[in-house]
Design an enzyme around this catalytic site. Structure first.
Site, PDB file in Angstrom:
ATOM      1  N   ASP A 101       0.828  -1.210   0.000  1.00  0.00           N
ATOM      2  CA  ASP A 101       0.000   0.000   0.000  1.00  0.00           C
ATOM      3  C   ASP A 101       0.863   1.261   0.000  1.00  0.00           C
ATOM      4  O   ASP A 101       1.939   1.284   0.597  1.00  0.00           O
ATOM      5  CB  ASP A 101      -0.899  -0.005   1.243  1.00  0.00           C
ATOM      6  N   ASN A 106     -10.435  -2.880  -6.342  1.00  0.00           N
ATOM      7  CA  ASN A 106      -9.569  -1.966  -7.094  1.00  0.00           C
ATOM      8  C   ASN A 106     -10.073  -1.660  -8.508  1.00  0.00           C
ATOM      9  O   ASN A 106      -9.566  -0.739  -9.165  1.00  0.00           O
ATOM     10  CB  ASN A 106      -8.138  -2.507  -7.175  1.00  0.00           C
TER      11      ASN A 106
END
Length: 250
Positions: free
Chosen positions: A26, A74
């Protein structure tokens, strides 16, 4: 760097490396934004970090590394960003096909591959075939692609229900071990250590079944800046944990 090899503490107990490390990769977008770069530049830097960290894990003796590359959520991102991520994955897979056997690196995918581009799916199948020819003792990288922990559990439940309907299984057969055999991670030990860079303090739908007894390590370092020294810190922190699995240490 911190000393992450097998060590012995003052009580004479051996502190071992985790056999399986999982990482939520991340912070790529924020890394790029802070530098005035497009988010796609962050993903490119993050891909290089993955390559470097995977090599380091293999070199120090970690057997499994699982990374969260692209979640079921996503797809909400821009088409340009999704395309850039898939393009980087294709580049990595093309390189992997040429180097896996030479480097003794197994590669496996977690997630629902159905919506993935057919060319990428074909490359993933090719890496699976190469993996089958390698020793199970070789280092293995698991890439979570179009993956979500809840989706994985639902897919496993549906398959078990179908097997019950076909008379191949009975509901009363179900236990932890049998259910685990329906998951994407079947045959792989649960991660002892889960690392999340970027300062976020959540799992984000990652390995929800497998993390039951994982140790967690959070850091503010963004993924493209996460290097070998940062991994050493995470492993050193893990080695200080008291893992009792619900029991009491004598």
């Amino acid at each position: 760097m911190a000393n992450v090899s097998k060590t012995t503490d003052m009580a004479g107990q051996t502190k071992c490396l985790p056999r399986h490390i999982a990482i939520i990769m991340d912070g790529n977008g924020r890394w790029a934004t802070r530098r005035g770069l497009p988010r796609t530049a962050g993903h490119k830097a993050g891909a290089e970090t993955f390559r470097r960290i995977a090599t380091y894990c293999k070199d120090i003796g970690v057997q499994y590394l699982t990374v969260y590359a692209f979640s079921t959520e996503n797809w909400k991102r821009s088409a340009d960003e999704v395309g850039a991520i898939m393009g980087l994955l294709k580049k990595y897979l093309l390189e992997a096909v040429d180097t896996m056997e030479k480097d003794h690196i197994r590669l496996h995918f977690f997630g629902d591959m159905t919506p993935i581009d057919p060319e990428l799916r074909a490359l993933a199948r090719e890496t699976d075939e190469i993996t089958e020819h390698l020793s199970k003792d070789d280092f293995q990288a698991n890439v979570c692609l179009n993956y979500g922990g809840r989706d994985e559990i639902l897919r496993a439940v549906r398959q078990f229900a179908a097997d019950c309907a076909a008379g191949e299984k009975k509901p009363e057969d179900l236990d932890d071990a049998l259910f685990s055999s329906y998951l994407d991670s079947r045959g792989i030990p649960d991660p002892e250590l889960i690392i999340r860079p970027s300062g976020e303090l959540r799992l984000s739908n990652f390995l929800l079944w497998q993390c039951a007894y994982s140790e967690f390590y959070f850091t503010d370092v963004l993924w493209p800046d996460f290097d070998e020294a940062e991994l050493d810190k995470a492993i050193a922190a893990y080695q200080q944990r008291d893992r009792r699995f619900g029991g009491v240490k004598k």
